[in-house]
Design an enzyme around this catalytic site. Structure first.
Site, short mmCIF file in Angstrom:
data_model
loop_
_atom_site.label_atom_id
_atom_site.label_comp_id
_atom_site.label_asym_id
_atom_site.label_seq_id
_atom_site.Cartn_x
_atom_site.Cartn_y
_atom_site.Cartn_z
N ARG A 92 11.64 -5.81 4.86
CA ARG A 92 11.48 -4.37 5.13
C ARG A 92 12.10 -4.00 6.47
O ARG A 92 12.68 -2.94 6.63
CB ARG A 92 9.99 -4.01 5.09
CG ARG A 92 9.72 -2.52 5.19
CD ARG A 92 8.27 -2.18 4.87
NE ARG A 92 7.40 -2.38 6.01
CZ ARG A 92 6.07 -2.26 5.97
NH1 ARG A 92 5.45 -1.96 4.85
NH2 ARG A 92 5.35 -2.43 7.05
N ARG A 120 -9.76 0.52 9.14
CA ARG A 120 -9.28 -0.82 9.46
C ARG A 120 -10.25 -1.59 10.35
O ARG A 120 -9.96 -2.73 10.72
CB ARG A 120 -7.96 -0.68 10.23
CG ARG A 120 -6.74 -1.17 9.50
CD ARG A 120 -5.54 -0.69 10.30
NE ARG A 120 -4.39 -1.49 10.11
CZ ARG A 120 -3.31 -1.06 9.44
NH1 ARG A 120 -3.30 0.11 8.86
NH2 ARG A 120 -2.26 -1.82 9.38
N ARG A 169 0.14 -8.88 13.56
CA ARG A 169 -0.48 -7.85 12.70
C ARG A 169 -1.34 -8.49 11.62
O ARG A 169 -2.44 -8.01 11.31
CB ARG A 169 0.60 -6.96 12.07
CG ARG A 169 1.10 -5.91 13.05
CD ARG A 169 2.50 -5.46 12.74
NE ARG A 169 2.63 -4.86 11.43
CZ ARG A 169 3.79 -4.77 10.77
NH1 ARG A 169 4.90 -5.26 11.29
NH2 ARG A 169 3.82 -4.20 9.60
N ARG A 201 11.54 0.21 11.50
CA ARG A 201 10.27 0.01 12.21
C ARG A 201 10.37 -1.21 13.11
O ARG A 201 10.60 -2.32 12.64
CB ARG A 201 9.14 -0.19 11.19
CG ARG A 201 8.59 1.12 10.67
CD ARG A 201 7.50 0.89 9.66
NE ARG A 201 6.40 0.07 10.16
CZ ARG A 201 5.27 -0.12 9.49
NH1 ARG A 201 5.09 0.46 8.32
NH2 ARG A 201 4.33 -0.87 10.01
N LYS A 252 0.84 -1.22 0.00
CA LYS A 252 0.00 0.00 0.00
C LYS A 252 0.87 1.26 0.00
O LYS A 252 0.58 2.20 -0.73
CB LYS A 252 -0.94 0.03 1.22
CG LYS A 252 -1.89 -1.16 1.29
CD LYS A 252 -2.88 -1.03 2.44
CE LYS A 252 -2.26 -1.01 3.83
NZ LYS A 252 -1.72 -2.31 4.27
P1 ADP Z 1 1.21 -2.14 8.09
O1 ADP Z 1 -0.13 -2.11 7.43
O2 ADP Z 1 2.32 -2.52 7.16
O3 ADP Z 1 1.23 -2.92 9.37
P2 ADP Z 1 0.83 0.64 8.94
O4 ADP Z 1 1.88 1.67 8.90
O5 ADP Z 1 -0.38 0.83 8.10
O6 ADP Z 1 1.61 -0.68 8.52
O7 ADP Z 1 0.34 0.38 10.44
C1 ADP Z 1 1.26 0.16 11.49
C2 ADP Z 1 0.49 0.02 12.80
O8 ADP Z 1 -0.19 1.25 13.10
C3 ADP Z 1 -0.59 -1.06 12.85
O9 ADP Z 1 -0.08 -2.34 13.18
C4 ADP Z 1 -1.54 -0.48 13.94
O10 ADP Z 1 -1.02 -0.74 15.23
C5 ADP Z 1 -1.46 1.01 13.72
N1 ADP Z 1 -2.53 1.51 12.82
C6 ADP Z 1 -2.36 2.05 11.58
N2 ADP Z 1 -3.55 2.40 11.05
C7 ADP Z 1 -4.50 2.06 11.95
C8 ADP Z 1 -5.92 2.14 11.99
N3 ADP Z 1 -6.62 2.64 10.96
N4 ADP Z 1 -6.58 1.67 13.09
C9 ADP Z 1 -5.90 1.17 14.12
N5 ADP Z 1 -4.57 1.05 14.16
C10 ADP Z 1 -3.86 1.49 13.09
#
Ligand code: ADP
Length: 196
Positions: A128, A89, A146, A134, A14
């Protein structure tokens, strides 16, 4: 306005595709993951609260991310549209997003969902983690947590938009360019259809 949700599990590409899409279509990129990481870097109260959840691979509470998105929508009134990445999400986040956009007389035009096999996701996230800095990418147990959160709480968000026939699936394996072209093809089709 043209508003797009780029959807898919962690590691589905994404972030990479968002960068290319916002450049081509001049959309405002709203990544809740990036917004949360900025809050953590700035050591805000919101960042400190979010970090506890992110470090475990759990989702951050809905009210936190919805508040952040609300602020971002209010701050960006003069844009061609939004690309939502990593949001919504949960079902609650999807309902709230619809309400917020509705108040602004706009809506989601399309959800593009990237499909990638689980083995490939884990491989990509571990790779990554070697360079991303991260912490949630360096531990395989957190990566698995996750992906489990995605199946438990996030995958069903697609059903919400499917009810309005707004979901299109895209194969998320292949070269970055191939996937980008497939996304653009769908976007161009919808923009023409929706006249935006
Ligand atoms: P990835 O999808 O690769 O895990 P993101 O950067 O989208 O990476 O998200 C990293 C973390 O941030 C998630 O594991 C979650 O803890 C938090 N997070 C991101 N977006 C949301 C959301 N919309 N609702 C709840 N938690 C979120």
């Amino acid at each position: 306005m043209f508003n797009l949700i780029l959807f898919g599990p962690p590691g589905s590409g994404k972030g990479t595709q968002s960068e290319k899409l916002i450049a081509k279509y001049h959309l405002k990129h709203l990544s809740t993951g990036d917004l949360l990481r900025s809050e953590i870097a700035a050591k805000t109260a919101l960042g400190l609260e979010a970090k506890q959840f992110m470090d475990k691979g759990s989702l951050v509470p809905d009210h936190v991310v919805i508040g952040m998105i609300n602020d971002a929508l209010d701050k960006n009134t003069d844009v061609a549209g939004f690309l939502f990445d990593g949001f919504p999400r949960t079902a609650v986040q999807a309902e709230e997003l619809d309400k917020l956009l509705n108040e602004k007389n706009t809506c989601i035009d399309i959800m593009l969902a990237l499909e990638v096999s689980e083995d490939e996701l884990i491989k990509r996230l571990i790779k990554r983690g070697e360079t991303s800095g991260r912490s949630d990418d360096t531990n395989e147990q957190i990566i698995i947590a996750r992906i489990a959160e995605y199946h438990k709480k996030t995958a069903s968000v697609a059903d919400h938009y499917q009810k309005e026939k707004k979901v299109m699936m895209i194969k998320g394996e292949g070269s970055v360019e191939e996937i980008f072209n497939a996304l653009c093809e769908k976007i161009d089709f919808i923009r023409k259809q929706n006249n935006c």
